[in-house]
Each structure stands twice: as structure tokens, then as C-alpha cells.
Motif scaffolding. Structure first.
Motif, PDB file in Angstrom:
ATOM      1  N   ARG A   1       0.823  -1.194   0.000  1.00 29.52           N
ATOM      2  CA  ARG A   1       0.000   0.000   0.000  1.00 29.52           C
ATOM      3  C   ARG A   1       0.863   1.252   0.000  1.00 29.52           C
ATOM      4  O   ARG A   1       1.847   1.332   0.736  1.00 29.52           O
ATOM      5  CB  ARG A   1      -0.871  -0.005   1.267  1.00 29.52           C
ATOM      6  CG  ARG A   1      -1.623   1.305   1.485  1.00 29.52           C
ATOM      7  CD  ARG A   1      -2.373   1.314   2.798  1.00 29.52           C
ATOM      8  NE  ARG A   1      -2.214   2.633   3.407  1.00 29.52           N
ATOM      9  CZ  ARG A   1      -3.119   3.203   4.207  1.00 29.52           C
ATOM     10  NH1 ARG A   1      -4.222   2.566   4.515  1.00 29.52           N
ATOM     11  NH2 ARG A   1      -2.898   4.394   4.709  1.00 29.52           N
ATOM     12  N   GLN A   2       0.544   2.207  -0.832  1.00 29.03           N
ATOM     13  CA  GLN A   2       1.141   3.535  -0.728  1.00 29.03           C
ATOM     14  C   GLN A   2       0.151   4.564  -1.228  1.00 29.03           C
ATOM     15  O   GLN A   2      -0.131   4.673  -2.423  1.00 29.03           O
ATOM     16  CB  GLN A   2       2.448   3.651  -1.514  1.00 29.03           C
ATOM     17  CG  GLN A   2       3.095   4.998  -1.185  1.00 29.03           C
ATOM     18  CD  GLN A   2       4.447   5.208  -1.790  1.00 29.03           C
ATOM     19  OE1 GLN A   2       4.838   4.499  -2.715  1.00 29.03           O
ATOM     20  NE2 GLN A   2       5.170   6.193  -1.293  1.00 29.03           N
ATOM     21  N   ILE A   3      -0.390   5.304  -0.278  1.00 27.89           N
ATOM     22  CA  ILE A   3      -1.379   6.331  -0.644  1.00 27.89           C
ATOM     23  C   ILE A   3      -1.020   7.645   0.030  1.00 27.89           C
ATOM     24  O   ILE A   3      -0.171   7.690   0.922  1.00 27.89           O
ATOM     25  CB  ILE A   3      -2.815   5.926  -0.219  1.00 27.89           C
ATOM     26  CG1 ILE A   3      -2.938   5.853   1.315  1.00 27.89           C
ATOM     27  CG2 ILE A   3      -3.227   4.621  -0.858  1.00 27.89           C
ATOM     28  CD1 ILE A   3      -4.372   5.793   1.800  1.00 27.89           C
ATOM     29  N   ILE A   4      -1.655   8.706  -0.417  1.00 29.08           N
ATOM     30  CA  ILE A   4      -1.600   9.964   0.328  1.00 29.08           C
ATOM     31  C   ILE A   4      -2.698   9.833   1.374  1.00 29.08           C
ATOM     32  O   ILE A   4      -3.849   9.552   1.035  1.00 29.08           O
ATOM     33  CB  ILE A   4      -1.843  11.163  -0.599  1.00 29.08           C
ATOM     34  CG1 ILE A   4      -0.656  11.323  -1.547  1.00 29.08           C
ATOM     35  CG2 ILE A   4      -2.062  12.439   0.210  1.00 29.08           C
ATOM     36  CD1 ILE A   4      -0.837  12.400  -2.576  1.00 29.08           C
ATOM     37  N   ASN A   5      -2.329   9.935   2.651  1.00 30.58           N
ATOM     38  CA  ASN A   5      -3.334   9.692   3.682  1.00 30.58           C
ATOM     39  C   ASN A   5      -3.886  10.958   4.315  1.00 30.58           C
ATOM     40  O   ASN A   5      -4.839  10.915   5.086  1.00 30.58           O
ATOM     41  CB  ASN A   5      -2.802   8.729   4.748  1.00 30.58           C
ATOM     42  CG  ASN A   5      -1.513   9.235   5.379  1.00 30.58           C
ATOM     43  OD1 ASN A   5      -1.441  10.389   5.805  1.00 30.58           O
ATOM     44  ND2 ASN A   5      -0.493   8.392   5.419  1.00 30.58           N
ATOM     45  N   LYS A   6      -3.265  12.100   3.991  1.00 32.66           N
ATOM     46  CA  LYS A   6      -3.751  13.337   4.601  1.00 32.66           C
ATOM     47  C   LYS A   6      -3.574  14.517   3.664  1.00 32.66           C
ATOM     48  O   LYS A   6      -2.555  14.624   2.977  1.00 32.66           O
ATOM     49  CB  LYS A   6      -2.999  13.596   5.908  1.00 32.66           C
ATOM     50  CG  LYS A   6      -3.683  14.630   6.791  1.00 32.66           C
ATOM     51  CD  LYS A   6      -3.183  14.555   8.216  1.00 32.66           C
ATOM     52  CE  LYS A   6      -3.999  15.459   9.132  1.00 32.66           C
ATOM     53  NZ  LYS A   6      -5.423  15.113   9.209  1.00 32.66           N
ATOM     54  N   PHE A   7      -4.571  15.381   3.640  1.00 29.55           N
ATOM     55  CA  PHE A   7      -4.510  16.601   2.851  1.00 29.55           C
ATOM     56  C   PHE A   7      -4.975  17.743   3.746  1.00 29.55           C
ATOM     57  O   PHE A   7      -6.003  17.641   4.413  1.00 29.55           O
ATOM     58  CB  PHE A   7      -5.417  16.476   1.623  1.00 29.55           C
ATOM     59  CG  PHE A   7      -5.641  17.776   0.900  1.00 29.55           C
ATOM     60  CD1 PHE A   7      -4.591  18.414   0.251  1.00 29.55           C
ATOM     61  CD2 PHE A   7      -6.897  18.370   0.867  1.00 29.55           C
ATOM     62  CE1 PHE A   7      -4.787  19.622  -0.411  1.00 29.55           C
ATOM     63  CE2 PHE A   7      -7.104  19.571   0.200  1.00 29.55           C
ATOM     64  CZ  PHE A   7      -6.042  20.198  -0.439  1.00 29.55           C
ATOM     65  N   VAL A   8      -4.178  18.802   3.810  1.00 30.91           N
ATOM     66  CA  VAL A   8      -4.500  19.921   4.704  1.00 30.91           C
ATOM     67  C   VAL A   8      -4.427  21.226   3.932  1.00 30.91           C
ATOM     68  O   VAL A   8      -3.561  21.398   3.066  1.00 30.91           O
ATOM     69  CB  VAL A   8      -3.509  19.962   5.903  1.00 30.91           C
ATOM     70  CG1 VAL A   8      -3.761  21.176   6.784  1.00 30.91           C
ATOM     71  CG2 VAL A   8      -3.616  18.698   6.733  1.00 30.91           C
TER      72      VAL A   8
END
Lengths: 159, 108
Positions: free
Chosen positions: B45-52
Motif C-alpha cells: 500500500r502507498q497512498i496519500i493519507n492526509k490533505f490539509v
């Protein structure tokens, strides 16, 4: 299955047929009900993890999703919650779940009074035809929920 | 892994106006459930887990992402323009790396 126990009044063949049919039917309904129970448990666990065990009211959320999604890899979703978005009364977060995905969690969005309106749009993966559930957390701690069924022609999420 | 963080923010806004911000980043958002077609092994698994999204250093919008967010994640949201300032958008990858983009807004 009660008929089968009364073997004296029926031929051996009928008894076997009934028994066989009964077992297959039981297996089928068993697996189907089991899968549905597992999905429901995954969904309720995910919701509990996100917002706790409090009661939820239906409404205030507009969940905008296509009725039929041709490609489950990229399904546009837009969620909006009716709120004045003031310091005293605003939407803190909206959590989205998909009950039949391998993991029920989809995304959480966190708003502030500076958001102006509680609305967010993005694209999600759906592993198959299923309900998408939204849970909104208000600044006073109350919870609202909405769900919408999406029919998916080609599933996403790999596999 | 990710590239080309992009945002669309209006350059100017009237005081009190609610603007729409659109963001997009190229990332394959690997779910961790796909198998390599040659080796048959699971691709990790490799995802972007947070967006701010921060405005003048203060967080105004954030989002947690799970593997059910599509590849090349897009996110549109709103902001009430009260004063001029600078937005900073930050995406956080599973491997800890971050990608960021800035945009300024003039309120008149």
C-alpha cells in the motif's frame, strides 16, 4: 427440514432429495446472510471508530453520487451538510463509508467556520454495487447520517 | 511518488464571498490489495493519507484519505474570504514525504 425426520412416510429417494436440497439451500442462505452480516459489521465498526456509539439522525446531508457508475475506480462524490457554519454552530467533520468495499472507510473531511459552507467533492473507488454512507459530526456533538445506493458496472479497489 | 500538486484558487474575492478551491495531485494511490501481474505478489500500500489546507498559518480544511480514494486524488471545497493572505496546501504520503503548494488571495 422437519419433513425429513419423518422418514417412515416417504420413499428413500424423496427423503434424500429433500435432505440434499435442504442442505444446499441452507448453505446458500447461510453464506449470503453471512456476507451481508460481515459487511454490516465492518461498516458499523468503522462508524464506531470514527464517531463513537452515539445515536444518529437522518437528514441535513446532501449526498450527491451517480445512480449508475460505469467505472468503480473513479466515482465522483459530493457531500454537503446544511449548516450556518458559524463559530457556535458548524459542521466539524463528515465521514464517508462504503459498506461493501474491502475496508469500509473512504475519507473524512474536516471543516471549520472559515469554510463558509460544509461541502466537499472528490472521487472514490467502489468495489461493486453498494450503499455509500455519510456521517456528519456537528459542533454541538450531534450526528447526522445519509446513504445512497450506487450501481457499479466495473468494480474498483483492485483484486 | 507523487507529482504535480495543483490548486485552483481565485486571485481575488470580495469580503465575505465564499470561494471554491480545487486541488489535484498525481499519485497512483496504491491500495495494497493489487497483485503484481508477473510475480503474483501483493503490491504494498502507498497512498496519500492526509490533505490539509492552511490559510495564513491556520488550518481551514483537512481531509483523511483511505485506499478508497481514487488515484490522482482531486478535492474541491470552500472557503469564506474575509482577509487577504496565503494558502498553503500540504499532502502527506504513507512514506512520510510531503508535497506542498501555495496560492495567494487578495480580498477587496
Amino acid at each position: 427440514m422437519s419433513k425429513i425426520t419423518d422418514k417412515t412416510t416417504m420413499s428413500r429417494r424423496t427423503a434424500l432429495e429433500l435432505a440434499g436440497g435442504g442442505v444446499i439451500a441452507a448453505l446458500l442462505t447461510g453464506t449470503l446472510a453471512g456476507a451481508a452480516r460481515a459487511d454490516a459489521a465492518l461498516l458499523s465498526d468503522a462508524i464506531k471508530k470514527a464517531v463513537g456509539d452515539s445515536a444518529m439522525t437522518e437528514g441535513r446531508i446532501t449526498l450527491d453520487l451517480p445512480e449508475i457508475a460505469e467505472n468503480g475506480n473513479t466515482v465522483p462524490v459530493s457531500v454537503a451538510v446544511d449548516s450556518p457554519m458559524t463559530e457556535a454552530d458548524h459542521v466539524k467533520a463528515v465521514h464517508l463509508f462504503a459498506e461493501k468495499n474491502p475496508a469500509a472507510d473512504v475519507a473524512s473531511v474536516y471543516f471549520t467556520p472559515a469554510s463558509g459552507v460544509a461541502k466537499a467533492s472528490f472521487r472514490m473507488r467502489l468495489a461493486g454495487t453498494q450503499n455509500v454512507v455519510a456521517v456528519a459530526e456537528m459542533s454541538d456533538g450531534s450526528l447526522f447520517t445519509a446513504k445512497k445506493l450506487v450501481k457499479v458496472t466495473i468494480g474498483g479497489c483492485g483484486g | 511518488m507523487a507529482s504535480k500538486p495543483r490548486v485552483r484558487v481565485p486571485k481575488t474575492a470580495k469580503k465575505g464571498e465564499i470561494i471554491t478551491i480545487k486541488s489535484l495531485i498525481s499519485h497512483k494511490m496504491e491500495t495494497g490489495r493489487r497483485k503484481d501481474s508477473k510475480t503474483g505478489e501483493l503490491i504494498p500500500r502507498q497512498i496519500i493519507n492526509k490533505f490539509v489546507c492552511n490559510f495564513n498559518g491556520k488550518q481551514v480544511f483537512a481531509s483523511d484519505w483511505h485506499p478508497a480514494v481514487s488515484a490522482n486524488p482531486f478535492m474541491a471545497f470552500n472557503f469564506k474570504a474575509e482577509e487577504s493572505g496565503e494558502f498553503e496546501f500540504v499532502w502527506t504520503d504513507d512514506d512520510g514525504s510531503t508535497y506542498s503548494k501555495k496560492a495567494s488571495l487578495t480580498v477587496n
